[in-house]
Design a protein around this motif. Structure first.
Motif, PDB file in Angstrom:
ATOM      1  N   ILE A 119      43.164  38.858  82.173  1.00 37.88           N
ATOM      2  CA  ILE A 119      42.378  38.288  81.069  1.00 37.88           C
ATOM      3  C   ILE A 119      43.289  38.003  79.888  1.00 37.88           C
ATOM      4  O   ILE A 119      43.186  36.959  79.235  1.00 37.88           O
ATOM      5  CB  ILE A 119      41.242  39.232  80.663  1.00 37.88           C
ATOM      6  N   GLY A 120      44.215  38.920  79.635  1.00 38.62           N
ATOM      7  CA  GLY A 120      45.148  38.736  78.519  1.00 38.62           C
ATOM      8  C   GLY A 120      46.093  37.575  78.696  1.00 38.62           C
ATOM      9  O   GLY A 120      46.662  37.081  77.717  1.00 38.62           O
ATOM     10  N   SER A 121      46.285  37.112  79.945  1.00 34.38           N
ATOM     11  CA  SER A 121      47.173  35.967  80.167  1.00 34.38           C
ATOM     12  C   SER A 121      46.551  34.654  79.684  1.00 34.38           C
ATOM     13  O   SER A 121      47.251  33.660  79.513  1.00 34.38           O
ATOM     14  CB  SER A 121      47.525  35.856  81.653  1.00 34.38           C
ATOM     15  N   ARG A 122      45.237  34.645  79.498  1.00 30.28           N
ATOM     16  CA  ARG A 122      44.539  33.479  78.925  1.00 30.28           C
ATOM     17  C   ARG A 122      44.706  32.208  79.760  1.00 30.28           C
ATOM     18  O   ARG A 122      44.922  31.119  79.236  1.00 30.28           O
ATOM     19  CB  ARG A 122      45.037  33.222  77.496  1.00 30.28           C
ATOM     20  N   PHE A 123      44.555  32.344  81.076  1.00 31.59           N
ATOM     21  CA  PHE A 123      44.650  31.179  81.950  1.00 31.59           C
ATOM     22  C   PHE A 123      43.298  30.732  82.484  1.00 31.59           C
ATOM     23  O   PHE A 123      43.233  29.938  83.412  1.00 31.59           O
ATOM     24  CB  PHE A 123      45.598  31.461  83.125  1.00 31.59           C
ATOM     25  N   GLY A 124      42.225  31.246  81.931  1.00 34.44           N
ATOM     26  CA  GLY A 124      40.899  30.826  82.362  1.00 34.44           C
ATOM     27  C   GLY A 124      40.134  31.965  82.997  1.00 34.44           C
ATOM     28  O   GLY A 124      40.707  32.897  83.566  1.00 34.44           O
ATOM     29  N   ALA A 125      38.819  31.878  82.900  1.00 35.74           N
ATOM     30  CA  ALA A 125      37.948  32.930  83.427  1.00 35.74           C
ATOM     31  C   ALA A 125      37.941  32.913  84.948  1.00 35.74           C
ATOM     32  O   ALA A 125      38.178  31.889  85.584  1.00 35.74           O
ATOM     33  CB  ALA A 125      36.531  32.731  82.905  1.00 35.74           C
ATOM     34  N   GLY A 126      37.660  34.081  85.525  1.00 33.59           N
ATOM     35  CA  GLY A 126      37.426  34.144  86.957  1.00 33.59           C
ATOM     36  C   GLY A 126      36.121  33.434  87.293  1.00 33.59           C
ATOM     37  O   GLY A 126      35.295  33.174  86.409  1.00 33.59           O
ATOM     38  N   PRO A 127      35.909  33.092  88.561  1.00 32.81           N
ATOM     39  CA  PRO A 127      34.715  32.315  88.923  1.00 32.81           C
ATOM     40  C   PRO A 127      33.410  33.009  88.550  1.00 32.81           C
ATOM     41  O   PRO A 127      32.457  32.360  88.124  1.00 32.81           O
ATOM     42  CB  PRO A 127      34.851  32.135  90.440  1.00 32.81           C
ATOM     43  N   ARG A 128      33.351  34.327  88.684  1.00 33.34           N
ATOM     44  CA  ARG A 128      32.108  35.046  88.392  1.00 33.34           C
ATOM     45  C   ARG A 128      31.856  35.133  86.892  1.00 33.34           C
ATOM     46  O   ARG A 128      30.721  34.944  86.437  1.00 33.34           O
ATOM     47  CB  ARG A 128      32.164  36.438  89.033  1.00 33.34           C
ATOM     48  N   ASP A 129      32.910  35.399  86.122  1.00 36.72           N
ATOM     49  CA  ASP A 129      32.746  35.439  84.663  1.00 36.72           C
ATOM     50  C   ASP A 129      32.406  34.061  84.114  1.00 36.72           C
ATOM     51  O   ASP A 129      31.603  33.927  83.186  1.00 36.72           O
ATOM     52  CB  ASP A 129      34.025  35.957  83.999  1.00 36.72           C
ATOM     53  N   GLY A 130      33.009  33.026  84.701  1.00 37.40           N
ATOM     54  CA  GLY A 130      32.707  31.667  84.263  1.00 37.40           C
ATOM     55  C   GLY A 130      31.265  31.284  84.540  1.00 37.40           C
ATOM     56  O   GLY A 130      30.667  30.493  83.802  1.00 37.40           O
ATOM     57  N   LEU A 131      30.704  31.849  85.609  1.00 24.69           N
ATOM     58  CA  LEU A 131      29.289  31.604  85.907  1.00 24.69           C
ATOM     59  C   LEU A 131      28.415  32.139  84.776  1.00 24.69           C
ATOM     60  O   LEU A 131      27.468  31.474  84.339  1.00 24.69           O
ATOM     61  CB  LEU A 131      28.914  32.278  87.227  1.00 24.69           C
ATOM     62  N   MET A 132      28.745  33.334  84.266  1.00 25.68           N
ATOM     63  CA  MET A 132      27.963  33.933  83.170  1.00 25.68           C
ATOM     64  C   MET A 132      28.074  33.101  81.893  1.00 25.68           C
ATOM     65  O   MET A 132      27.068  32.805  81.239  1.00 25.68           O
ATOM     66  CB  MET A 132      28.448  35.357  82.883  1.00 25.68           C
ATOM     67  N   THR A 133      29.301  32.732  81.534  1.00 30.95           N
ATOM     68  CA  THR A 133      29.486  31.956  80.303  1.00 30.95           C
ATOM     69  C   THR A 133      28.874  30.569  80.440  1.00 30.95           C
ATOM     70  O   THR A 133      28.373  30.003  79.471  1.00 30.95           O
ATOM     71  CB  THR A 133      30.979  31.844  79.948  1.00 30.95           C
ATOM     72  N   GLY A 134      28.910  30.003  81.664  1.00 34.95           N
ATOM     73  CA  GLY A 134      28.283  28.698  81.889  1.00 34.95           C
ATOM     74  C   GLY A 134      26.780  28.765  81.743  1.00 34.95           C
ATOM     75  O   GLY A 134      26.159  27.853  81.173  1.00 34.95           O
ATOM     76  N   MET A 135      26.165  29.836  82.242  1.00 31.46           N
ATOM     77  CA  MET A 135      24.721  30.009  82.077  1.00 31.46           C
ATOM     78  C   MET A 135      24.366  30.166  80.609  1.00 31.46           C
ATOM     79  O   MET A 135      23.344  29.650  80.145  1.00 31.46           O
ATOM     80  CB  MET A 135      24.254  31.227  82.880  1.00 31.46           C
ATOM     81  N   ASN A 136      25.226  30.860  79.879  1.00 32.07           N
ATOM     82  CA  ASN A 136      25.004  31.022  78.446  1.00 32.07           C
ATOM     83  C   ASN A 136      25.068  29.676  77.723  1.00 32.07           C
ATOM     84  O   ASN A 136      24.197  29.354  76.898  1.00 32.07           O
ATOM     85  CB  ASN A 136      26.045  31.984  77.875  1.00 32.07           C
ATOM     86  N   ALA A 137      26.091  28.879  78.044  1.00 32.20           N
ATOM     87  CA  ALA A 137      26.274  27.600  77.360  1.00 32.20           C
ATOM     88  C   ALA A 137      25.246  26.561  77.773  1.00 32.20           C
ATOM     89  O   ALA A 137      24.742  25.800  76.943  1.00 32.20           O
ATOM     90  CB  ALA A 137      27.691  27.077  77.627  1.00 32.20           C
TER      91      ALA A 137
END
Length: 210
Positions: A119-137
């Motif tokens: 996460i600290g490398s800042r190369f993008g969310a994992g697929p599962r975390d991105g699903l959560m943030t996508g649902m939020n957005a």
């Protein structure tokens, strides 16, 4: 950039190793791994390969949510499950209680450390975390509602399919957040470097932030 790439390439396989140790301990797993384990039980495909496949399928759900994957997202799909499968292939069976407890604790700490690294490398969310943030957005759901609804669903389905739910599931849910909270600041490449005391402005010359 070099540090970020190294963190990513260490963090993701380490996450898979930690996951494999908790699988071998047999005390229960996080919701997504319970889901992958349940599918592995039903299909006979290795849990690591199932983890990769599930990550790819979850990534397809990003399309209607209008999320864009990063390098870290793709690397997550390729490396985590592969590391799980490789670790389980060389890990001998463990039956005694104390070694199993040790495996679980080491696995949990490894996952927390790995999370801080990737996460600290800042190369993008994992697929599962991105699903959560996508649902939020896209849907306007709060992050906690998105995460809770999805993870409870996959946990229930995974358990019904034969995945392991137990005290380890509860310990993981309670412990992973605080542990990642400790690990992430150590490896967050976006944090501004601290000024040395000699370089900091004197109190009378410091700018009032207000």
């Amino acid at each position: 950039m070099t540090r970020r790439v190294i963190q990513l390439l260490i963090g993701l396989p380490l996450y898979g190793v930690g996951d494999a140790l908790m699988i071998a301990a047999g005390f229960g797993l996080d919701p997504w791994t319970v889901f992958a384990q349940g599918l592995a039980v039903r299909t006979g495909v290795g849990i690591g390969w199932i983890t990769n496949i599930v990550g790819l399928l979850v990534l397809l759900l990003w399309i209607p949510l209008r999320q864009r994957p990063g390098i870290g997202t793709i690397a997550n799909i390729l490396l985590v499950g592969t590391a799980i499968q490789g670790t389980l292939a060389v890990l001998p069976p463990v039956h005694d209680l104390l070694p199993r407890i040790l495996l679980f604790v080491v696995g949990l700490l490894a996952v927390a450390l790995a999370s801080g690294l990737y996460i600290g490398s800042r190369f993008g969310a994992g697929p599962r975390d991105g699903l959560m943030t996508g649902m939020n957005a896209r849907l306007g759901w709060p992050i906690w509602v998105s995460r809770l609804s999805v993870e409870l669903t996959v946990l229930l389905v995974g358990w019904l399919l034969g995945g392991t739910v137990g005290i380890g599931t509860v310990v993981f849910a309670a412990g992973i957040g605080p542990l990642v909270h400790i690990a992430l600041p150590l490896f967050d490449t976006a944090r501004a470097p601290r000024m040395s005391p000699a370089a900091q402005p004197a109190p009378e010359t410091a700018v009032d932030p207000a």
